[in-house]
Design a protein around this motif. Structure first.
Motif, PDB file in Angstrom:
ATOM      1  N   LEU A   9       1.024  -0.908  -0.084  1.00 11.50           N
ATOM      2  CA  LEU A   9      -0.603  -0.371  -0.103  1.00 11.50           C
ATOM      3  C   LEU A   9       0.684   0.958  -0.550  1.00 11.50           C
ATOM      4  O   LEU A   9       2.094   1.280   0.662  1.00 11.50           O
ATOM      5  N   GLY A  10       0.398   2.487  -0.986  1.00  6.41           N
ATOM      6  CA  GLY A  10       1.488   3.040  -1.436  1.00  6.41           C
ATOM      7  C   GLY A  10       0.097   4.326  -0.624  1.00  6.41           C
ATOM      8  O   GLY A  10      -0.610   4.693  -0.615  1.00  6.41           O
ATOM      9  N   SER A  11       0.993   6.072  -0.324  1.00  6.01           N
ATOM     10  CA  SER A  11       0.322   6.932  -0.412  1.00  6.01           C
ATOM     11  C   SER A  11       0.169   8.024  -0.944  1.00  6.01           C
ATOM     12  O   SER A  11       1.689   8.056  -1.430  1.00  6.01           O
ATOM     13  N   VAL A  12      -0.505   8.523  -1.628  1.00  6.08           N
ATOM     14  CA  VAL A  12      -0.756  10.118  -2.331  1.00  6.08           C
ATOM     15  C   VAL A  12       0.442  11.000  -1.552  1.00  6.08           C
ATOM     16  O   VAL A  12      -0.099  11.465  -0.491  1.00  6.08           O
ATOM     17  N   SER A  13       1.859  11.547  -1.985  1.00  9.86           N
ATOM     18  CA  SER A  13       2.343  13.189  -1.095  1.00  9.86           C
ATOM     19  C   SER A  13       1.676  13.954  -1.693  1.00  9.86           C
ATOM     20  O   SER A  13       2.150  14.881  -1.309  1.00  9.86           O
ATOM     21  N   ALA A  14       1.746  14.251  -3.484  1.00 13.87           N
ATOM     22  CA  ALA A  14       1.862  14.873  -3.591  1.00 13.87           C
ATOM     23  C   ALA A  14       0.628  14.507  -4.879  1.00 13.87           C
ATOM     24  O   ALA A  14       0.827  13.370  -5.978  1.00 13.87           O
ATOM     25  N   LEU A  15      -0.051  15.563  -5.293  1.00 11.70           N
ATOM     26  CA  LEU A  15      -1.160  15.419  -6.942  1.00 11.70           C
ATOM     27  C   LEU A  15      -1.033  16.649  -7.319  1.00 11.70           C
ATOM     28  O   LEU A  15      -2.448  17.898  -7.106  1.00 11.70           O
ATOM     29  N   GLU A  16      -0.980  16.850  -8.868  1.00 13.69           N
ATOM     30  CA  GLU A  16      -0.697  18.116  -9.597  1.00 13.69           C
ATOM     31  C   GLU A  16      -1.473  17.539 -10.706  1.00 13.69           C
ATOM     32  O   GLU A  16      -1.846  16.453 -11.653  1.00 13.69           O
ATOM     33  N   LEU A  17      -2.691  18.800 -10.670  1.00 15.83           N
ATOM     34  CA  LEU A  17      -4.036  18.234 -12.000  1.00 15.83           C
ATOM     35  C   LEU A  17      -4.075  19.741 -12.673  1.00 15.83           C
ATOM     36  O   LEU A  17      -4.212  20.656 -12.446  1.00 15.83           O
ATOM     37  N   ASP A  18      -3.917  19.058 -14.095  1.00 17.28           N
ATOM     38  CA  ASP A  18      -4.364  20.225 -14.917  1.00 17.28           C
ATOM     39  C   ASP A  18      -4.797  20.035 -16.202  1.00 17.28           C
ATOM     40  O   ASP A  18      -5.075  18.774 -16.456  1.00 17.28           O
ATOM     41  N   SER A  28       6.203   5.078  -0.786  1.00 17.64           N
ATOM     42  CA  SER A  28       6.331   3.489  -0.784  1.00 17.64           C
ATOM     43  C   SER A  28       7.742   2.485  -0.617  1.00 17.64           C
ATOM     44  O   SER A  28       8.307   3.931  -1.494  1.00 17.64           O
ATOM     45  N   PRO A  29       8.110   2.042   0.552  1.00 16.51           N
ATOM     46  CA  PRO A  29       9.214   1.321   0.011  1.00 16.51           C
ATOM     47  C   PRO A  29       9.311   0.626  -1.132  1.00 16.51           C
ATOM     48  O   PRO A  29      10.374   0.806  -1.307  1.00 16.51           O
ATOM     49  N   ASN A  81      -3.571   0.878  -3.568  1.00 18.28           N
ATOM     50  CA  ASN A  81      -3.021  -0.290  -4.212  1.00 18.28           C
ATOM     51  C   ASN A  81      -1.419  -0.552  -5.184  1.00 18.28           C
ATOM     52  O   ASN A  81      -1.534   0.324  -6.033  1.00 18.28           O
ATOM     53  N   LEU A  82      -0.325  -1.349  -4.781  1.00 19.48           N
ATOM     54  CA  LEU A  82       0.531  -1.349  -5.878  1.00 19.48           C
ATOM     55  C   LEU A  82       1.052  -1.984  -6.042  1.00 19.48           C
ATOM     56  O   LEU A  82       0.934  -3.215  -5.096  1.00 19.48           O
TER      57      LEU A  82
END
Length: 196
Positions: A9-18, A28-29, A81-82
């Protein structure tokens, strides 16, 4: 190619939408196993690691991907999920998953049945025609078995191990999920169409 067996399981640390698409940064490790240019499935969507740094990676999703999947609706902090791409010689423990999401579904309801959690998912009839009871489906990248069919959707049963290892144990009614139907069903349909 993937198997639908979630590695981490990973975590979204940044999201850039345009208007051009989206760039996601995921912590994630598992990033330590990636090189730039490698494929990785994020909630069942095959993306390319464009940049890898320590325990995170960046990947881009074009507008077509955002239109067909739930990636554009992710927020910072979301758990995803990764799965790393399958290597030749690896065990195929799930089913053949391409990471080419066919569309999305909405969780219509959840209920407990013994130790299992049943997810009832509403989806487009165009996708539902590829589903068969006891057949394979990938939901947010997780290889699952269709436990029942409805005219406008399907249900899957999740065991405790799946609930623990994936994001599916944390979703509820109204959640948008990525759906990838079995590629074999699509090929069979195409071949039969060619014969008429």
């Amino acid at each position: 190619m993937f198997t639908g067996l979630i590695a981490e399981l990973g975590s979204v640390s940044a999201l850039e939408l345009d208007g051009e698409g989206a760039t996601l940064t995921i912590a994630s490790p598992l990033a330590g196993a990636l090189r730039e240019g490698d494929s990785i499935a994020v909630n069942g969507v095959c993306l390319t690691a464009a940049q890898v740094s320590g325990e995170s990676f960046r990947a881009q999703a074009m507008n077509e991907t955002l239109k067909r999947s739930s990636l554009g609706g992710l927020r910072v902090g979301a758990r995803v999920n990764l799965e790393l791409a399958l290597r030749a010689g690896d065990r195929l423990g799930g089913h053949v998953v391409q990471g080419h999401v066919d569309g999305t579904g909405t969780v219509r309801g959840t209920r407990e049945e013994g130790f299992a959690l049943i997810l009832e998912i509403e989806t487009d009839p165009g996708l539902a025609r590829y589903l068969v009871e006891k057949g394979s489906v990938a939901v947010d990248g997780v290889s699952l078995t269709v436990s029942s069919l409805e005219p406008d959707g399907f249900a899957v049963s999740l065991i405790p191990e799946t609930l623990k290892r994936t994001s599916l144990g944390r979703i509820g009614e109204g959640a948008l999920v990525n759906v990838e139907v079995d590629i074999l069903a699509k090929h069979v349909e195409r071949l039969l169409e060619a014969r008429t």
